[in-house]
Enzyme design. Structure first.
Site, short mmCIF file in Angstrom:
data_model
loop_
_atom_site.label_atom_id
_atom_site.label_comp_id
_atom_site.label_asym_id
_atom_site.label_seq_id
_atom_site.Cartn_x
_atom_site.Cartn_y
_atom_site.Cartn_z
N HIS A 3 -7.70 0.82 -6.16
CA HIS A 3 -7.89 -0.03 -4.97
C HIS A 3 -8.56 -1.31 -5.48
O HIS A 3 -9.75 -1.56 -5.25
CB HIS A 3 -8.76 0.72 -3.97
CG HIS A 3 -8.65 0.21 -2.57
ND1 HIS A 3 -7.89 -0.88 -2.21
CD2 HIS A 3 -9.22 0.65 -1.41
CE1 HIS A 3 -7.99 -1.08 -0.92
NE2 HIS A 3 -8.78 -0.17 -0.40
N GLN A 36 -10.55 -3.80 -3.19
CA GLN A 36 -11.82 -3.26 -2.70
C GLN A 36 -12.87 -3.35 -3.81
O GLN A 36 -14.02 -3.73 -3.56
CB GLN A 36 -11.63 -1.80 -2.28
CG GLN A 36 -12.87 -1.23 -1.63
CD GLN A 36 -13.18 -1.87 -0.29
OE1 GLN A 36 -12.36 -1.86 0.61
NE2 GLN A 36 -14.37 -2.46 -0.15
N ARG A 64 0.87 -1.19 0.00
CA ARG A 64 0.00 0.00 0.00
C ARG A 64 0.89 1.23 0.00
O ARG A 64 1.73 1.38 0.89
CB ARG A 64 -0.91 0.02 1.23
CG ARG A 64 -1.59 1.35 1.46
CD ARG A 64 -2.64 1.33 2.55
NE ARG A 64 -3.84 0.65 2.09
CZ ARG A 64 -5.02 0.76 2.71
NH1 ARG A 64 -5.15 1.51 3.80
NH2 ARG A 64 -6.07 0.12 2.25
N CYS A 75 -16.44 1.75 1.16
CA CYS A 75 -15.29 0.87 1.43
C CYS A 75 -14.78 1.00 2.85
O CYS A 75 -14.04 0.13 3.31
CB CYS A 75 -14.18 1.13 0.42
SG CYS A 75 -13.44 2.77 0.56
N ARG A 129 -13.56 -8.67 1.39
CA ARG A 129 -12.14 -8.43 1.11
C ARG A 129 -11.35 -9.72 1.33
O ARG A 129 -10.46 -10.06 0.55
CB ARG A 129 -11.59 -7.33 2.04
CG ARG A 129 -12.12 -5.94 1.78
CD ARG A 129 -11.60 -5.39 0.48
NE ARG A 129 -10.16 -5.35 0.43
CZ ARG A 129 -9.40 -4.34 0.87
NH1 ARG A 129 -9.96 -3.28 1.37
NH2 ARG A 129 -8.07 -4.39 0.77
N ASP A 164 -17.36 7.37 -1.01
CA ASP A 164 -16.08 7.20 -0.31
C ASP A 164 -15.81 8.53 0.39
O ASP A 164 -16.46 9.54 0.10
CB ASP A 164 -14.98 6.87 -1.34
CG ASP A 164 -13.66 6.46 -0.68
OD1 ASP A 164 -13.65 6.21 0.55
OD2 ASP A 164 -12.65 6.39 -1.40
N1 CP Z 1 -11.22 -0.07 2.74
C1 CP Z 1 -9.93 -0.10 3.15
O1 CP Z 1 -8.98 -0.20 2.36
O2 CP Z 1 -9.79 0.00 4.50
P1 CP Z 1 -8.39 0.18 5.27
O3 CP Z 1 -7.84 1.54 4.89
O4 CP Z 1 -8.74 0.09 6.72
O5 CP Z 1 -7.47 -0.90 4.84
#
Ligand code: CP
Length: 320
Positions: A142, A145, A115, A278, A306, A238
């Site tokens: 992402h 997601q 990430r 998300c 997920r 979001d």
């Molecule tokens: N939706 C998501 O990626 O959550 P986090 O940032 O908690 O990983």
């Protein structure tokens, strides 16, 4: 009738997942099919030990709850070992080049979940790594997601082809771009509603429209939130301001407030419409409490899914 996701799950080999743009509709449907099967069959032995003896690195430059926990559990539940590396506590935080880190880590582990703030960092990592790289969120994509959300929609609405889907909020953030991508790939009718200045880049819209022509989907960009949600099967949003985003958050929140998903707006969708977020959510900003806690909300299923899409992707790309 439940839409069959795919006739056959195609082998994908050792592949990175940086963005779903690089994956064909049948490959994406293959991951969703495997994920749905894994969810229904959690204790099958050849899944529990499918990656036994392997290791998967996990590198996080930005905070995470869902992604970090669900990837770690997914890796462990396939019999592999997660190796977690905090960016700031590794040599990456002291400036060691991505190219060097990617080559070194590839000598130790079988795949790397990463990430990063910038999509270019993940692309650079993939360029130098000799093992698959899994994008756990960047400023542009992402993918896991989006896969979890597609699985949630399929579970709730029994189909993806032709599904009317509206996303409200920042039209240029990673979730908007991921929904454009997966929606176009899966033949969905995607509408993005956002303020002028927050639209997806023209080349992204053009690409998604061309892809949707092939799959029978459609892509609409509008600044009218009511028109966007009218009669749709699903509404998503979001956070208005993404992690680490530069600029004045107050300005962006003010610009995007007309796109808040509240009860009045949600009532314009179909009675059985699904609400997606998300998470983490900022109640009172992009969504109201009554919607996220209300009968349309599928946000906890999204978070759960997920785990299954990540298990499916790890199995298909790292399994023997
Ligand atoms: N939706 C998501 O990626 O959550 P986090 O940032 O908690 O990983």
């Amino acid at each position: 009738m439940v839409e069959r996701l795919t006739e056959t799950v195609v082998p994908v080999g050792r592949r990175s997942i940086l963005a779903l743009k690089e994956w064909t509709p049948s490959e994406i449907r293959g991951i969703l099919t495997t994920a749905a099967w894994m969810k229904a069959n959690p204790k099958v032995a050849h899944v529990r030990y499918a990656l036994a003896g392997k290791s998967v690195g996990m590198i996080f430059e930005l905070p995470s709850t869902r992604t970090r926990v669900s990837f770690q559990v997914a890796i462990q539940s396939l019999g592999a070992s997660p190796v977690i590396l905090d960016w700031g506590e590794s040599q990456l935080g002291r400036g060691e080049p991505i190219a060097d880190t990617a080559r070194v880590m590839s000598r130790y582990v079988d795949g790397i979940v990463i990430r990063c703030r910038s999509h270019q960092t993940v692309q650079e990592f993939a360029r130098w790594a000799s093992v698959p790289i899994f994008n756990a969120l960047t400023d542009q994509a992402h993918p896991f997601q989006a896969l979890a959300d597609a699985l949630t929609l399929w579970e709730r609405q029994k189909r993806l082809s032709g599904l009317k889907f509206a996303y409200l909020g920042d039209g240029s953030n990673n979730m908007a771009l991921s929904y454009l991508t997966i929606g176009a790939k899966l033949g969905m009718q995607v509408t993005i509603a956002t303020a002028k200045g927050y639209w997806p880049a023209a080349e992204v819209i053009d690409w998604a429209r061309e892809e949707a022509l092939v799959t029978g989907g459609s892509i609409t960009i509008t600044d009218d939130p009511e028109q966007a949600v009218f009669g749709v099967d699903a509404v998503a949003t979001d956070v208005f301001v993404s992690m680490g985003e530069p600029g004045d958050p107050a300005v962006k929140q003010r610009d995007l407030m007309p796109y808040q998903v509240n009860g009045k707006l949600m009532a314009l969708s179909k009675p059985e419409a699904v609400f997606l977020h998300c998470l983490p959510a900022h109640r009172g900003e992009e969504v109201t409490d009554e919607v996220i806690e209300g009968p349309h909300s599928a946000v906890w299923d999204q978070a759960e899914n997920r785990l299954y899409v990540q298990k499916a992707a790890l199995l298909q790309t790292l399994g023997d």
